[in-house]
Design an enzyme around this catalytic site. Structure first.
Site, mmCIF file in Angstrom:
data_model
loop_
_atom_site.group_PDB
_atom_site.id
_atom_site.type_symbol
_atom_site.label_atom_id
_atom_site.label_comp_id
_atom_site.label_asym_id
_atom_site.label_seq_id
_atom_site.Cartn_x
_atom_site.Cartn_y
_atom_site.Cartn_z
ATOM 1 N N GLU A 1 0.590 -0.876 0.084
ATOM 2 C CA GLU A 1 0.398 -0.108 0.526
ATOM 3 C C GLU A 1 0.144 0.774 0.009
ATOM 4 O O GLU A 1 0.757 1.887 0.669
ATOM 5 C CB GLU A 1 -0.825 0.284 0.879
ATOM 6 C CG GLU A 1 -1.652 -1.597 1.011
ATOM 7 C CD GLU A 1 -2.829 -1.015 1.843
ATOM 8 O OE1 GLU A 1 -2.884 -0.377 2.584
ATOM 9 O OE2 GLU A 1 -3.887 -2.088 1.701
ATOM 10 N N GLU B 1 -5.396 -7.534 -1.968
ATOM 11 C CA GLU B 1 -6.390 -7.798 -0.219
ATOM 12 C C GLU B 1 -7.688 -7.049 -0.535
ATOM 13 O O GLU B 1 -7.583 -6.051 -1.717
ATOM 14 C CB GLU B 1 -6.002 -6.267 0.309
ATOM 15 C CG GLU B 1 -4.408 -6.967 1.465
ATOM 16 C CD GLU B 1 -4.098 -5.622 1.826
ATOM 17 O OE1 GLU B 1 -4.828 -5.094 3.034
ATOM 18 O OE2 GLU B 1 -3.151 -5.897 2.375
#
Length: 535
Positions: free
Chosen positions: A198, A340
């Site tokens: 991320e 995810e």
């Protein structure tokens, strides 16, 4: 996981994530297909992932986090369910891939793993985080599962917008990756590296300090950093896939929402989720057919993005997914592996989101790959597939994803958890007397060549049945795919669901629901019995 989202120029720091999954056996008849996760090392072919024989493979996996935290190893090792038992369940449910988040702290010499139940997991006593990872990789591989390693955090303290910090340099990041690539070289269970979790924006434009995509600043351009790390890894292990996440705002900074000028406000998305510039500025690797783009995607339980409240929701979502990452798959540029995605499903909008997202990924082996967040029930803003006992399953979440899961080749029912105490209750009879019962069946889903159901058996007797065992029969040709909430096995046309060791007793008036998937024509269980008594 800590994550932040950019919306309307504002930065919101958030915590963890995840949700549920299920098993499946959807196949495509057009391309060559591979059982489970295929043979040998994997590579890419356009938008597809293929094995060493050229057969198409779809990674349908789950995240098991903890190695990136202060514990420096998988969470749930403190529970009464042995670590092998947890992997057994994941495989039975249809997860063919395990994404393993870690921090560089866990890789340091002298790193210590904590939070382990020594009685349940005696084989982990005294092992380092990497030695525990070795054991998980070996056992997962024996079940036909694949492993993706995910550099989740530089330190266990938290995530970072860039791939380096003041205490963890780019050189450390790359050298640790090269060490892992060398450690698992020659072991095709480990298929690749998710380079950094991320990357995201920081600072307010024009003073951006976070990860950009295509801006050309070597200190901030995530695309260029991914090339440096990916090529370094491939120099050690050329067979690995390189998984590259997106950013949040391609500029690397947040829009100034206080200047009154909205014309230049940037379109931002989830941390790691924005790959809108990857088509224009692709990641260039020295070894062909190794690049997989890996966006993240979440629902309202993580952050309420504006699109969830749009008048045309959920019809607006496919266009949003197309813009951020789907175009790469649809234009045959590269495979997509959603690293995810998840939700608690507390908001009805989130259930719709998950159903639409899974339909968007496509069915069969040619669909987009994914690893659901997460196995862990202690994911704060999403919950997990495992419930708080780390043994029973959130069947509501799983039912939505089940048709999209493709079980590993070794993922069928097993004799129960291993690696810890075995056997049923002691000090009493080894089998319980028959009891009066009723049985109800619900077909949850069906697809070409298979179906999913739930059999609920109620003890209508006046005494507990301990341990309990339910049996039923299916027509010839119907075979068990997986089962949960019991140890489910099949012999001939008879299916047996034996009580799990953590819940051996079925009290008077109590019910148990056994979930399963099966191959063949959808068929209701017949001649259901509880400890030999007909229901």
């Amino acid at each position: 996981m800590f994550r932040g989202k950019a919306l309307g120029g504002a930065l919101t720091a958030l915590a963890t994530a995840a949700a549920g999954v299920f098993l499946a056996a959807a196949v495509s008849t057009t391309p060559a297909s591979a059982a489970g996760t295929g043979t040998g090392y994997l590579h890419t072919n356009g938008s597809q992932i293929v094995d060493s024989t050229g057969a198409t493979v779809r990674l349908t996996g789950i995240n098991w986090f903890g190695m990136e935290t202060d514990n420096k190893t998988f969470h749930g090792l403190w529970s009464s369910n042995p670590w092998r038992g947890q992997l057994d369940t994941m495989a039975r449910l249809g997860y063919n891939t395990l994404r393993v988040p870690y921090s560089n702290d866990a890789l340091k010499p002298g790193a210590t793993a904590t939070g382990i139940n020594d009685f349940v997991n005696p084989d982990l006593i005294g092992l380092s985080p990497l030695q525990i990872l070795d054991k998980v990789i070996d056992y997962a591989g024996s079940k036909g599962m694949r492993i993706i390693l995910d550099r989740h955090r530089p330190t266990s303290a938290g995530q970072s917008p860039l791939w380096y910090t003041s205490t963890v340099s780019e050189a450390t990041w790359i050298n640790d990756w090269k060490m892992l690539a060398q450690r698992y070289a020659g072991n095709p269970t480990v298929i690749g590296a998710d380079l950094h979790n991320e990357p995201h924006a920081e600072g307010t434009n024009p003073a951006a300090t976070g990860a950009c995509w295509g801006c050309g600043d070597t200190a901030r351009d995530w695309r260029l950093a991914a090339e440096r790390a990916g090529n370094a890894i491939l120099g050690v292990q050329p067979n690995w896939l390189i998984f590259v996440e997106g950013v949040s705002c391609p500029s690397g900074g947040l829009s100034n929402v206080w200047d009154g000028d909205t014309s230049n406000d940037e379109d931002c998305g989830w941390w790691g989720g924005n790959l809108s510039k990857a088509g224009q500025f692709p990641v260039r690797l020295n070894v062909a057919n190794r690049l997989v783009y890996s966006p993240h995607e979440y629902a309202t339980s993580v952050y309420r993005q504006t699109w969830f409240d749009a008048p045309d929701y959920p019809a607006n979502m496919p266009a949003i997914w197309d813009k951020y990452f789907g175009y790469l798959y649809k234009q045959n540029i590269a495979p997509i592996m959603m690293g995810e995605f998840g939700s608690t499903l507390a908001d009805p909008k989130d259930r719709v989101w998950l159903e639409k997202l899974m339909a968007y990924t496509g069915t069969g082996v040619t669909g987009m790959s994914f690893t659901y967040w997460s196995w862990n029930p202690n994911s704060g803003d999403t919950g997990g597939i495992a419930l708080d006992d780390w043994t029973n399953i959130n069947t509501t979440k799983q039912a939505i994803l089940q048709p999209y899961l493709i079980a590993p080749s070794g993922g069928g029912p097993t004799g129960g958890p291993t690696g810890g105490p075995t056997g049923g209750p002691t000090g009493g009879p080894t089998s319980a007397p028959p009891g009066a019962c009723t049985a109800t069946y619900r077909q949850v889903n069906a697809w070409q060549g298979g179906f999913q159901g739930e059999l609920t058996v109620k003890n209508t007797g006046t005494a507990a049945v301990n341990p309990w065992t339910a049996t039923w029969s299916w027509p010839s040709g119907v075979t068990l795919g997986s089962g949960w909430n019991a140890t489910v096995t099949q012999s001939g046309t008879t299916v047996t669901a034996a009580a799990p060791s953590h819940a051996p007793s079925l009290a008077a008036g109590a019910s148990v629901t056994v979930g399963f998937t099966a191959n063949g024509t959808a068929s209701a269980p017949a001649t259901v019995k509880l400890n030999g008594a007909s229901c």
